[in-house]
Design an enzyme around this catalytic site. Structure first.
Site, PDB file in Angstrom:
ATOM      1  N   LYS A   1       5.537   6.147  -4.381  1.00  0.00           N
ATOM      2  CA  LYS A   1       5.870   6.811  -3.106  1.00  0.00           C
ATOM      3  C   LYS A   1       5.001   8.043  -2.872  1.00  0.00           C
ATOM      4  CE  LYS A   1      10.237   7.770  -3.848  1.00  0.00           C
ATOM      5  NZ  LYS A   1      10.448   7.199  -5.183  1.00  0.00           N
TER       6      LYS A   1
ATOM      7  N   ARG B   1      18.020   9.666   0.115  1.00  0.00           N
ATOM      8  CA  ARG B   1      18.253   8.916  -1.119  1.00  0.00           C
ATOM      9  C   ARG B   1      19.671   8.354  -1.173  1.00  0.00           C
ATOM     10  NH1 ARG B   1      14.049  11.464  -4.474  1.00  0.00           N
ATOM     11  NH2 ARG B   1      13.833  10.317  -6.420  1.00  0.00           N
TER      12      ARG B   1
ATOM     13  N   ARG C   1      17.655   7.085 -14.113  1.00  0.00           N
ATOM     14  CA  ARG C   1      17.096   7.211 -12.755  1.00  0.00           C
ATOM     15  C   ARG C   1      17.054   5.854 -12.063  1.00  0.00           C
ATOM     16  NH1 ARG C   1      11.540   9.777 -13.647  1.00  0.00           N
ATOM     17  NH2 ARG C   1      11.376   9.881 -11.384  1.00  0.00           N
TER      18      ARG C   1
ATOM     19  N   ARG D   1       6.466  15.025 -16.677  1.00  0.00           N
ATOM     20  CA  ARG D   1       7.724  15.470 -16.065  1.00  0.00           C
ATOM     21  C   ARG D   1       8.865  15.253 -17.048  1.00  0.00           C
ATOM     22  NH1 ARG D   1       8.206  12.991 -10.023  1.00  0.00           N
ATOM     23  NH2 ARG D   1      10.365  12.823 -10.710  1.00  0.00           N
TER      24      ARG D   1
ATOM     25  N   ARG E   1       2.850   8.505 -16.834  1.00  0.00           N
ATOM     26  CA  ARG E   1       2.465   9.419 -15.750  1.00  0.00           C
ATOM     27  C   ARG E   1       2.276  10.838 -16.283  1.00  0.00           C
ATOM     28  NH1 ARG E   1       5.877   9.684 -10.284  1.00  0.00           N
ATOM     29  NH2 ARG E   1       7.635  10.257 -11.616  1.00  0.00           N
TER      30      ARG E   1
END
Ligand code: AMP
Length: 217
Positions: free
Chosen positions: A13, A88, A171, A160, A127
């Site tokens: 996203k 969300r 998540r 992160r 990531r």
């Protein structure tokens, strides 16, 4: 244009929202980036949000709606925006509709990036982000030239807190329970456009761009 990007964590996203914003001159509004910035600056909002974010839980709707209300009242939103990470929940989507209605505006399109769950885990655990310019890397598919350093600005790369294995599963569950129902919500009002997010960044972007009249693709 007013665009919403939906998709599970790690679906791309942020990357696609940045690209749309750049090519169309729209404002990129990432609620995750806003909350991380607030947490880094240790503001009251940041302190409140930190625990939820680190646990992979959603920050309460009330807080998020007031952040977005504030953001959308800025002059710089008039030329169009891409919302990344908001709404969300169905409640947030309804509030967004009301907020826009008050300004006699509405959303133009909602993209949902569809990505296989094995790919999501691989993407999130590899990531890394630049602490300085926020650019993101993937250690497997898009590694930095120098280990732990941003190729663009030399900033330090970090992982992160919520991209660690323990939090990723939560998540994804939160996404399925709270956010995935938004697809039916937006399909019901004729705004939903599903996009195959499994391919490389350029291919996914071409697919998105074919639905945008600001890009001659
Ligand atoms: P993101 O960068 O979009 O993956 O967001 C990171 C985290 O910020 C999420 O896991 C949530 O804890 C929080 N967050 C971001 N946007 C929202 C939202 N619209 N509603 C609730 N929590 C959010």
């Amino acid at each position: 244009m007013r665009i919403v990007l939906l998709g599970p964590p790690g679906s791309g996203k942020g990357t696609q929202a940045q690209a749309i914003a750049k090519y169309c001159g729209f404002l990129h509004i990432s609620t995750g980036d806003m909350l991380r910035e607030a947490a880094d600056q240790e503001t009251e909002l940041g302190r409140q949000a930190k625990g939820y974010m680190e646990a992979g839980e959603l920050v309460p709707d009330e807080t998020m709606i007031s952040i977005i209300e504030n953001r959308l009242s800025g002059e710089n939103c008039r030329g169009g925006f891409v919302l990344d990470g908001f709404p969300r929940t169905v409640n947030q989507a309804r509030e967004l509709e009301d907020l826009l209605k008050k300004k006699e505006r509405e959303l133009d399109i909602v993209f949902s990036l569809e990505v296989e769950s094995e790919r999501i885990v691989e993407r999130l655990s590899n990531r890394r982000l630049c602490r300085n310019c926020n650019r993101d890397y993937n250690l497997l598919s898009n590694p930095p030239e120098k280990e732990s350093r941003c190729t663009w600005c030399g900033g330090v790369l970090y992982q992160r807190e919520d991209d660690r294995a323990e939090t990723i599963t939560n998540r994804m569950q939160v996404y399925e329970a709270e956010t995935a129902p938004l697809k039916a919500f937006y399909a019901g009002v004729g705004l939903l456009q599903e996009i195959d997010g499994n391919g490389d960044v350029e291919k996914v972007f071409r697919d998105i761009a074919s639905h945008l009249n600001c890009i001659g693709a």
